[in-house]
Write a protein that holds these residues in place. Structure first.
Motif, short mmCIF file in Angstrom:
data_model
loop_
_atom_site.label_atom_id
_atom_site.label_comp_id
_atom_site.label_asym_id
_atom_site.label_seq_id
_atom_site.Cartn_x
_atom_site.Cartn_y
_atom_site.Cartn_z
N ALA A 217 -79.44 21.17 48.91
CA ALA A 217 -78.18 21.69 49.42
C ALA A 217 -78.07 21.52 50.93
N ALA A 218 -79.21 21.61 51.62
CA ALA A 218 -79.23 21.45 53.08
C ALA A 218 -79.27 19.99 53.51
N ARG A 219 -79.29 19.07 52.55
CA ARG A 219 -79.37 17.63 52.80
C ARG A 219 -80.68 17.23 53.47
N LEU A 220 -81.68 18.07 53.27
CA LEU A 220 -83.02 17.73 53.74
C LEU A 220 -83.61 16.63 52.87
N VAL A 221 -83.26 16.64 51.59
CA VAL A 221 -83.68 15.59 50.65
C VAL A 221 -82.42 15.01 50.00
N SER A 222 -82.53 13.79 49.51
CA SER A 222 -81.37 13.16 48.88
C SER A 222 -81.31 13.36 47.39
N ARG A 223 -82.43 13.74 46.79
CA ARG A 223 -82.42 14.06 45.36
C ARG A 223 -83.65 14.87 44.99
N VAL A 224 -83.56 15.58 43.86
CA VAL A 224 -84.67 16.34 43.30
C VAL A 224 -84.88 15.86 41.87
N VAL A 225 -86.14 15.60 41.51
CA VAL A 225 -86.45 15.10 40.18
C VAL A 225 -87.56 15.95 39.56
N PRO A 226 -87.69 15.95 38.23
CA PRO A 226 -88.80 16.67 37.60
C PRO A 226 -90.14 16.18 38.12
N GLU A 227 -91.13 17.06 38.08
CA GLU A 227 -92.44 16.79 38.69
C GLU A 227 -93.02 15.45 38.26
N GLY A 228 -93.00 15.17 36.98
CA GLY A 228 -93.63 13.95 36.48
C GLY A 228 -92.84 12.68 36.75
N GLU A 229 -91.63 12.83 37.27
CA GLU A 229 -90.77 11.66 37.50
C GLU A 229 -90.68 11.27 38.97
N LEU A 230 -91.43 11.97 39.84
CA LEU A 230 -91.26 11.73 41.27
C LEU A 230 -91.67 10.32 41.67
N LEU A 231 -92.90 9.92 41.37
CA LEU A 231 -93.32 8.58 41.80
C LEU A 231 -92.55 7.48 41.08
N PRO A 232 -92.27 7.61 39.77
CA PRO A 232 -91.40 6.59 39.17
C PRO A 232 -90.04 6.48 39.85
N ALA A 233 -89.45 7.62 40.23
CA ALA A 233 -88.16 7.59 40.92
C ALA A 233 -88.30 6.94 42.29
N ALA A 234 -89.39 7.27 43.00
CA ALA A 234 -89.61 6.67 44.32
C ALA A 234 -89.84 5.17 44.21
N ARG A 235 -90.60 4.77 43.20
CA ARG A 235 -90.86 3.34 43.02
C ARG A 235 -89.59 2.60 42.65
N ASP A 236 -88.75 3.20 41.81
CA ASP A 236 -87.49 2.56 41.44
C ASP A 236 -86.60 2.38 42.67
N LEU A 237 -86.49 3.42 43.49
CA LEU A 237 -85.70 3.32 44.72
C LEU A 237 -86.28 2.27 45.65
N ALA A 238 -87.61 2.26 45.80
CA ALA A 238 -88.26 1.29 46.67
C ALA A 238 -88.01 -0.14 46.19
N ARG A 239 -88.06 -0.34 44.88
CA ARG A 239 -87.82 -1.68 44.35
C ARG A 239 -86.38 -2.13 44.62
N ARG A 240 -85.43 -1.19 44.52
CA ARG A 240 -84.03 -1.55 44.78
C ARG A 240 -83.81 -1.87 46.25
N ILE A 241 -84.53 -1.18 47.13
CA ILE A 241 -84.48 -1.50 48.56
C ILE A 241 -85.14 -2.85 48.81
N ALA A 242 -86.32 -3.04 48.20
CA ALA A 242 -87.11 -4.25 48.44
C ALA A 242 -86.47 -5.50 47.87
N ALA A 243 -85.46 -5.35 47.02
CA ALA A 243 -84.77 -6.52 46.46
C ALA A 243 -83.91 -7.23 47.50
N ASN A 244 -83.76 -6.63 48.67
CA ASN A 244 -82.90 -7.19 49.71
C ASN A 244 -83.71 -7.99 50.74
N PRO A 245 -83.04 -8.79 51.57
CA PRO A 245 -83.75 -9.63 52.53
C PRO A 245 -84.58 -8.79 53.51
#
Length: 268
Positions: free
Chosen positions: A183-211
């Motif tokens: 709510a304070a915009r300190l983080v951009s999203r909250v995910v269940p405990e077991g999904e944190l690194l998969p979510a981070a890796r997915d975001l990183a891959r989408r960023i890394a797909a660019n030049p």
């Protein structure tokens, strides 16, 4: 997996995962070696233009519990010495680490898996993007131990959450849970405990797909834009744009879009 005892380094394609690895002390930072490990990891990323994104997380149940309270009590490590010594120790230690992490050329994601307290919160704020597990909590808690943010937190936190919330967090030292941080915009999203690194890796891959060069220049423009005059930023943007237009990756991106195919970027 490689790296030092305090920072483990793992690479998956274009993405580097850095893990603060002192779970027995909740990844607290207490020695020059701890700080040097982060500085060295950032240096490796900056020297390797094939790295397109970095994820930073913590081992065990905490992201980073901040400074080591026992080291503070016993005046060990960074906390050792006279007033003059402590001032220099902060410069050589946590401030050098803060500058290196904040200035990391590649985009950085803090995957906050648990408490990020004091220095730990500021470490998360040194990253470009923060995502949190439901188990995460955040506190600018220096006031609770009678000290001030010595690591740049007084500059970082207001730029993340705004001055009013930064002052409230700094004056009370109280923790926000993951949803309050969202709510304070300190983080951009909250995910269940077991999904944190998969979510981070997915975001990183989408960023890394660019030049990669355009990514690094875009990051630098956004960072510089926080304190440059608009006219100065326009000048820097023109210079970076000229560089970007001369890259093979720009030509590949345009051709791929026109040909309706997936681009292949080489970093040239």
């Amino acid at each position: 997996m490689s790296g030092t005892n305090y920072v483990l380094e793992e690479r998956e394609g274009d993405v580097v995962l850095l893990t603060l690895n002192a779970p027995e002390r909740r990844n607290a930072i207490s020695t020059f070696a701890d700080c040097d490990a982060v500085v060295d990891a950032c240096g490796r990323v900056n020297r390797d233009r094939t790295v397109r994104c970095v994820i930073l997380t913590g081992a065990g149940s905490a992201f980073c519990s901040g400074g080591d309270l026992k080291a503070m009590r016993d005046k060990r490590g960074i906390m050792e010495g006279s007033h003059a010594d402590l001032r220099e120790n902060y410069r050589r230690g946590v401030q050098r680490m803060a500058q290196a992490l904040y200035d990391c050329d590649a985009p950085t994601i803090a995957a906050v898996n648990g408490p990020a307290i004091g220095l730990g919160l500021d470490v998360a704020n040194m990253c470009d993007i923060r995502i949190a597990s439901e188990k995460a909590s955040f506190a600018e808690s220096f006031i609770k131990v009678g000290i001030v943010p010595g690591d740049g937190g007084a500059w970082l936190l207001p730029r993340v959450v705004g001055m009013s919330m930064a002052l409230e967090m700094s004056f009370t030292g109280e923790a926000l849970d993951a949803q309050a941080a969202l709510a304070a915009r300190l983080v951009s999203r909250v995910v269940p405990e077991g999904e944190l690194l998969p979510a981070a890796r997915d975001l990183a891959r989408r960023i890394a797909a660019n030049p990669p060069d355009a990514l690094r220049m875009t990051k630098r423009l956004l960072r510089e834009g926080q304190y440059m005059r608009f006219s100065s930023l326009l000048e820097l943007s023109a210079a970076y744009q000229a560089l970007a237009h001369s890259t093979d990756d720009h030509k590949e991106a345009v051709n791929a879009m026109l040909e309706k195919r997936r681009p292949t970027f080489t970093g040239r």
